[in-house]
Design an enzyme around this catalytic site. Structure first.
Site, PDB file in Angstrom:
ATOM      1  N   LYS A  49       0.805  -1.215   0.000  1.00 32.21           N
ATOM      2  CA  LYS A  49       0.000   0.000   0.000  1.00 32.21           C
ATOM      3  C   LYS A  49       0.840   1.268   0.000  1.00 32.21           C
ATOM      4  O   LYS A  49       0.588   2.187  -0.772  1.00 32.21           O
ATOM      5  CB  LYS A  49      -0.911  -0.021   1.222  1.00 32.21           C
ATOM      6  CG  LYS A  49      -1.722   1.209   1.392  1.00 32.21           C
ATOM      7  CD  LYS A  49      -2.363   1.228   2.758  1.00 32.21           C
ATOM      8  CE  LYS A  49      -1.289   1.321   3.829  1.00 32.21           C
ATOM      9  NZ  LYS A  49      -1.844   1.439   5.181  1.00 32.21           N
ATOM     10  N   THR A  50       1.860   1.292   0.858  1.00 34.98           N
ATOM     11  CA  THR A  50       2.682   2.492   0.965  1.00 34.98           C
ATOM     12  C   THR A  50       3.272   2.858  -0.380  1.00 34.98           C
ATOM     13  O   THR A  50       3.241   4.014  -0.800  1.00 34.98           O
ATOM     14  CB  THR A  50       3.825   2.260   1.963  1.00 34.98           C
ATOM     15  OG1 THR A  50       3.278   1.685   3.143  1.00 34.98           O
ATOM     16  CG2 THR A  50       4.507   3.550   2.298  1.00 34.98           C
ATOM     17  N   ASP A 232      -4.176   8.184   4.322  1.00 31.34           N
ATOM     18  CA  ASP A 232      -3.806   6.807   4.627  1.00 31.34           C
ATOM     19  C   ASP A 232      -4.417   6.398   5.961  1.00 31.34           C
ATOM     20  O   ASP A 232      -4.759   7.247   6.785  1.00 31.34           O
ATOM     21  CB  ASP A 232      -2.280   6.710   4.681  1.00 31.34           C
ATOM     22  CG  ASP A 232      -1.813   5.266   4.653  1.00 31.34           C
ATOM     23  OD1 ASP A 232      -2.634   4.393   4.314  1.00 31.34           O
ATOM     24  OD2 ASP A 232      -0.648   5.021   4.983  1.00 31.34           O
ATOM     25  N   GLU A 233      -4.512   5.114   6.193  1.00 32.86           N
ATOM     26  CA  GLU A 233      -5.073   4.575   7.435  1.00 32.86           C
ATOM     27  C   GLU A 233      -6.450   5.173   7.719  1.00 32.86           C
ATOM     28  O   GLU A 233      -6.764   5.596   8.830  1.00 32.86           O
ATOM     29  CB  GLU A 233      -4.120   4.840   8.616  1.00 32.86           C
ATOM     30  CG  GLU A 233      -2.699   4.365   8.411  1.00 32.86           C
ATOM     31  CD  GLU A 233      -2.518   2.849   8.484  1.00 32.86           C
ATOM     32  OE1 GLU A 233      -3.538   2.121   8.589  1.00 32.86           O
ATOM     33  OE2 GLU A 233      -1.359   2.402   8.416  1.00 32.86           O
ATOM     34  N   GLN A 263      -7.565  -3.475  10.323  1.00 33.91           N
ATOM     35  CA  GLN A 263      -6.480  -2.888  11.097  1.00 33.91           C
ATOM     36  C   GLN A 263      -6.924  -1.645  11.852  1.00 33.91           C
ATOM     37  O   GLN A 263      -6.110  -0.803  12.228  1.00 33.91           O
ATOM     38  CB  GLN A 263      -5.295  -2.570  10.184  1.00 33.91           C
ATOM     39  CG  GLN A 263      -4.694  -3.832   9.575  1.00 33.91           C
ATOM     40  CD  GLN A 263      -3.468  -3.529   8.748  1.00 33.91           C
ATOM     41  OE1 GLN A 263      -2.480  -3.015   9.243  1.00 33.91           O
ATOM     42  NE2 GLN A 263      -3.528  -3.859   7.465  1.00 33.91           N
ATOM     43  N   ARG A 611       2.865  -7.818  10.908  1.00 34.09           N
ATOM     44  CA  ARG A 611       4.087  -7.030  10.722  1.00 34.09           C
ATOM     45  C   ARG A 611       5.231  -7.943  10.326  1.00 34.09           C
ATOM     46  O   ARG A 611       6.285  -7.509   9.900  1.00 34.09           O
ATOM     47  CB  ARG A 611       4.508  -6.313  12.018  1.00 34.09           C
ATOM     48  CG  ARG A 611       3.527  -5.317  12.642  1.00 34.09           C
ATOM     49  CD  ARG A 611       3.024  -4.306  11.692  1.00 34.09           C
ATOM     50  NE  ARG A 611       1.804  -4.762  11.052  1.00 34.09           N
ATOM     51  CZ  ARG A 611       1.332  -4.243   9.927  1.00 34.09           C
ATOM     52  NH1 ARG A 611       1.969  -3.297   9.315  1.00 34.09           N
ATOM     53  NH2 ARG A 611       0.218  -4.703   9.397  1.00 34.09           N
TER      54      ARG A 611
END
Length: 736
Positions: A49-50, A232-233, A263, A611
Site C-alpha cells: 500500500k505504501t 492513509d489509514e 487494522q 508485521r
DNA sequence: CTACCGGATTTTTTT
DNA sequence: AATCCGGTAG
C-alpha cells in the site's frame, strides 16, 4: 518496505508516468493511475500500500497537477518523512504537503490564526498539560474531585471534541444531568485554554474542522490549494478528521482513502471504522480497488493471522494470499513469568544475531508499555542493543518539561500554566502565597500573569517575595532574545541561565540521566536547526509536541526494536516476538466491569502478527505481576483461534501423561502452584493421575523448567517437567 | 516557604 | 511496586 521498490532515477529529472507505474501489479496500477474522482483502496496487510500511494501521489504530480497541489495525510510523522523522501527521489521536489492530520491542522491554524481568533504563537498542550488544566477546571467549578476523576473527564471532553462538539454544542446535546455537569467542566476547561492560548491535540482537529465548515472563503482557498487529497489509514479517522477530509475535497472530489478495516485499532480514541466502511455510500461513483496479495509474510504467518481475524463477526470479507515461501511455523511459547519470558526472548535474539540476522530485523511488541520494563532489564543484562518507540514519554520527563516550559513562556506570554511551572523551578523562594498574590493581581487588573510579573510597580506591593519575583522577571528578560535564534542555542542558554542545569548537577546523588536527556534534547534541536534553517523555535516546539511514539524509531539503528502493538502499525520486521498473549492482557480487560472491545483487540493482535515477514513467536506466561500483585494467567483465547497446523508449541505438548491432554487443560492447570514448586525437593511426596503415589528422588532446576525424577509406589520411575506434569504434592499424613 | 511523611492511585492503547 | 498528592511540621 514491500517488495516493490520505486526505481531509482539516475538523474534528478522528473520520472515519467511510465516510470512511476513500472513493476506494479494490475490492481496496484489501477489504484496508482487513478487520478480524478473519489478512490478507495482497500489494502490488506502487507499488500504494498505504501508504495502504491506514494506512486499515486507522484503520478498525479507527473500528469494532472503540480506537486504542491497534492496533500497526503499519513498516520505518523515518520511515514510522512519517508513518503516525502520517495516523492523527492522521483524528481518531484519537496513541495508536496505530506504530514499527519495533527501537523496539518497545526500548520493551518498557525497561518490562519486570525480566522479562528488565536494568537500565532499558541502552544500545543500535550496530555499532561491538558490534564493539569482539567484539574484546575474541576477545582474552579468546585466539583468533588472524587466524583469527577480527571482521566474520565479528560476522555469525555476529548470524545466531545472528536465529535466536533464545542462546549455550546455539548451543552445543547446534553440529555442527562451528568452531561450537563460535564458541560460546565468543559466550558471551564476551554475557558482556561483560550485564555492561555493553548490548544490540546483534539482542538487542533476540531478548530480546523469548524473553521473549514464556517468559513467559506477559507475553505475555498484550501480546496483549490489542495486539489488532490490522499488519506492513509482511513479506518482510523475520527469524526473531526473525516469532516476535514470531506470539507477539503467538496469541490474537486479528489479524495483518495486507503486503509484496511481489519487494522482499525483506535476506536478508543474516537476513530470510527464506519468512515471507511461507508466510503462508497458517501461518494457516489467511487472507484474501489482491493489489494489482497501480500508481499510481506510467509504463507504460514499469513494463514495464522487470517484465521485469527476470521473470528471477528463484523468484518468486510477479504482474502489475503501470498506467493511467498511457506516459512516456519508460528511458535507459541509458554514461560513461567515475565523474567523468564524476557530471558527466553533475549536468548532467541542472540541466537538469531549470531546466526547472521541484523538487530534491525528484530522486534518485540507488547500490549502495554509497562511490559517493556522486564524486557529492557533482560536486554541490558544480555548486552543486546535495543531502542524503544516512545515519543511523548520522553518529552514527559520532568527535566524536559521544565526546560520546555521556559521556552513556552518566552514564546507565548499567555501561557500561565507554564509560567506557574517555572516560576519556582528551580526553587528560588517564590512560594504558593506569592504566586496566588500574582494571580489575584492579574485578575484584578485584567492582565496576564506574566504582565504582572514583569511590572515592577506590582512587585513592590508584594514585599519581600516581590524582590525574588523581580529577579525572575530579569531572568526572563535576559532569555527573551534567544527565542529569535536557533532552537538549540535557545535551549542551551535557558538550561544554563535559568539555574536548571545547576540544580540538576547540585543534587547529592548526581543522577546522570536527566542531564543526558537534556543533552539529547539539545542534540535533537540542533538536528532540526540544521535540517530546517528557516525553522523557528515555534516550529521546533510544535514538531516536538506532535511527535508520536513510532516517530522515534530508526530502522537502521542496529538495535532490536521494542514497541507497543499500536505503535507497530505500518511497520514490518523479518522476526517478531509478541509477548503477553494472556487472557485479559491481550484481549485487554481493565477490570471486572470492563468488557473492552474484543474485536478491536483481535485486530490489534492481527496487526502485530502481520508485521512479520519470516519468523513469528508468540509468548505467554503462567504468572505475571500486575498492579503490584502477582496474577495467574490463562492463555489468550486468541492462541486457541490459530490454526493448529501452523503452530509449533514450546515446550512441546507431548508429555503423554496429563489426563486432560488438551491445550485448555494446560492453560488453566488446577494442580499445585509454581510457588509450591520452589519448595519441592528430594523426598517430597507426590501423586500422579496414572502412576499414583510417588517420591521425588532427583530434581534439576532450569531457567524455565524444573525436571524431577519420581520413583512411584508401583516401582515405575519417570522424569517430569514439573511445570507441565499433572503432579500434586501430597502431605505425609494423607498417605494411607 | 520548604521538607517530609503516609495514604491513595495508577495508563491500556496515542496524536 | 512505584509514584504522586495532600497535609503537616519545622
Amino acid at each position: 518496505m514491500g517488495v516493490i521498490d520505486i526505481p531509482m532515477l539516475s538523474e534528478p529529472s522528473n520520472a515519467t508516468a511510465a516510470d512511476i507505474l513500472a513493476g506494479l501489479t494490475e490492481p496496484q496500477r489501477e489504484a496508482a493511475a487513478h487520478t480524478e474522482g473519489p478512490l478507495l483502496v482497500l489494502a490488506g496487510a502487507g499488500s504494498g500500500k505504501t508504495s502504491v500511494i506514494t506512486r499515486r501521489a507522484a503520478y498525479i504530480a507527473a500528469t494532472v497537477a503540480r506537486p504542491h497541489e497534492v496533500l497526503a495525510i499519513t498516520f505518523t510523522n515518520k511515514a510522512a518523512g519517508e513518503m516525502r523522501d520517495r516523492v523527492e527521489a522521483l524528481g518531484f521536489g519537496r513541495s508536496m504537503t505530506v504530514c499527519t492530520f495533527h501537523s496539518l491542522c497545526a500548520r493551518l491554524l498557525r497561518v490562519y490564526h486570525n480566522a479562528v481568533g488565536l494568537s500565532q504563537n499558541f502552544t500545543i498542550y500535550d496530555q499532561d498539560d491538558s490534564r493539569a488544566v482539567i484539574k484546575r477546571a474541576i477545582r474552579s467549578c468546585e466539583f468533588d474531585s472524587s466524583n469527577w476523576p480527571v482521566s474520565k473527564v479528560q476522555a469525555q471532553i476529548s470524545h466531545a471534541k472528536n465529535d466536533l462538539l464545542d462546549p455550546d454544542a455539548f451543552e445543547k446535546n446534553a440529555t442527562h444531568w451528568h452531561e450537563e455537569q460535564l458541560s460546565r467542566l468543559y466550558f471551564a476547561y476551554q475557558k482556561i485554554l483560550t485564555k492561555e492560548q493553548g490548544l490540546d491535540f483534539d482542538d487542533l482537529l476540531m478548530k480546523t474542522a469548524l473553521a473549514l465548515q464556517h468559513d467559506e472563503e477559507l475553505r475555498a482557498r484550501l480546496e483549490d490549494r489542495y486539489r488532490y487529497v490522499l488519506i492513509d489509514e482511513y479506518q482510523d479517522t475520527n469524526e473531526a478528521q473525516y469532516r476535514i477530509a470531506h470539507l477539503l475535497t467538496q469541490k474537486h472530489g479528489n479524495l483518495c482513502a486507503t486503509g484496511d478495516p481489519d487494522q482499525s485499532i483506535y476506536g478508543w480514541r474516537g476513530a470510527n471504522i464506519k468512515n471507511i466502511l461507508r466510503f462508497e455510500e458517501d461518494h457516489e461513483g467511487a472507484k474501489v480497488v482491493r489489494l489482497e496479495q501480500n508481499y510481506r509474510s510467509t504463507k504460514r504467518i499469513l494463514s495464522a493471522a487470517s484465521r485469527l481475524i476470521l473470528a471477528n463477526a463484523h468484518r468486510k470479507k477479504k482474502d489475503l494470499w501470498t506467493e511467498n515461501p511457506e516459512g516456519k511455523k508460528v511458535r507459541v511459547v509458554e514461560c513461567e513469568n515475565a523474567e523468564e519470558e524476557a530471558d527466553f526472548i533475549c536468548a532467541q535474539l542472540r541466537q538469531a544475531m549470531s546466526g547472521g540476522r541484523s538487530a534491525n530485523d528484530l522486534a518485540i511488541f507488547y500490549r502495554l508499555s509497562s511490559l517493556s520494563l522486564a524486557l529492557e532489564l533482560a536486554l541490558t543484562r544480555a548486552g543486546v542493543p535495543y531502542q524503544i518507540a516512545r515519543g511523548q514519554a520522553f518529552y514527559g520527563r520532568r527535566e524536559i518539561k521544565d526546560l520546555l516550559a521556559y521556552i513556552r513562556v518566552l514564546i507565548n506570554p499567555a501561557d500561565a500554566t507554564s509560567l506557574r511551572r517555572i516560576i519556582n523551578t528551580p526553587t528560588r523562594g517564590i512560594g504558593k502565597t506569592t504566586v496566588s498574590k500574582l494571580e489575584t493581581a492579574a485578575q484584578r487588573t485584567g492582565r496576564s500573569m506574566l504582565d504582572v510579573v514583569m511590572d515592577p510597580a506590582e512587585l513592590q506591593a508584594l514585599g519581600r517575595g516581590g524582590t525574588r519575583v523581580a529577579e525572575f522577571a530579569r531572568l526572563l528578560q535576559e532569555l527573551k532574545p534567544y527565542t529569535d535564534g536557533p532552537a538549540a542555542d535557545a535551549l542551551r542558554s535557558v538550561f544554563d541561565k535559568s539555574g536548571l542545569h545547576a540544580s540538576l548537577r547540585g543534587q547529592e546523588t548526581v543522577d546522570e540521566i536527566p542531564l543526558e536527556n537534556v543533552d539529547n534534547l539539545i542534540a535533537e534541536a540542533k538536528k532540526f536547526d540544521e535540517a530546517e534553517p528557516e525553522g523557528t523555535l515555534v516550529n521546533w516546539l510544535e514538531q516536538t509536541a506532535l511527535l508520536g511514539d513510532a516517530d522515534t524509531i530508526d530502522e537502521h539503528a542496529g538495535r532490536v526494536t521494542l514497541m507497543t502493538l499500536h505503535a507497530s502499525k505500518g511497520l514490518e520486521f523479518p522476526m517478531v516476538f509478541i509477548v503477553g498473549l494472556e487472557d485479559e492482557l491481550l484481549p485487554f480487560r481493565r477490570d471486572q466491569d470492563d468488557w473492552g472491545d474484543k474485536e478491536e483487540e483481535r485486530r490489534l493482535c492481527f496487526v502485530g502478527m502481520t508485521r512479520t515477514k519470516e519468523e513469528l513467536t508468540l509468548t505467554h506466561t503462567r504468572w505475571r505481576m500486575r498492579r503490584g500483585r502477582i496474577q495467574r494467567n490463562v492463555r489468550s483465547p486468541f492462541i486457541e483461534e490459530l490454526p493448529a497446523e501452523e503452530i509449533e508449541w514450546l515446550p512441546e505438548q507431548t508429555d503423554g501423561f496429563s489426563t486432560a491432554g488438551s491445550r485448555h487443560g494446560r492453560s488453566a492447570p488446577s494442580g499445585q502452584l509454581p510457588h509450591d514448586i520452589e519448595q519441592w525437593q528430594v523426598g517430597t511426596l507426590v501423586r500422579h493421575p496414572r502412576y499414583d503415589l510417588g517420591q521425588v528422588i532427583a530434581i534439576r532446576r532450569g531457567a524455565s523448567r524444573t525436571h524431577a525424577t519420581i520413583k512411584f509406589q508401583s516401582g515405575d520411575q519417570q522424569t517430569f517437567v514439573l511445570e507441565f506434569a499433572d503432579l500434586t504434592r501430597v502431605d505425609f499424613d494423607e498417605v494411607g
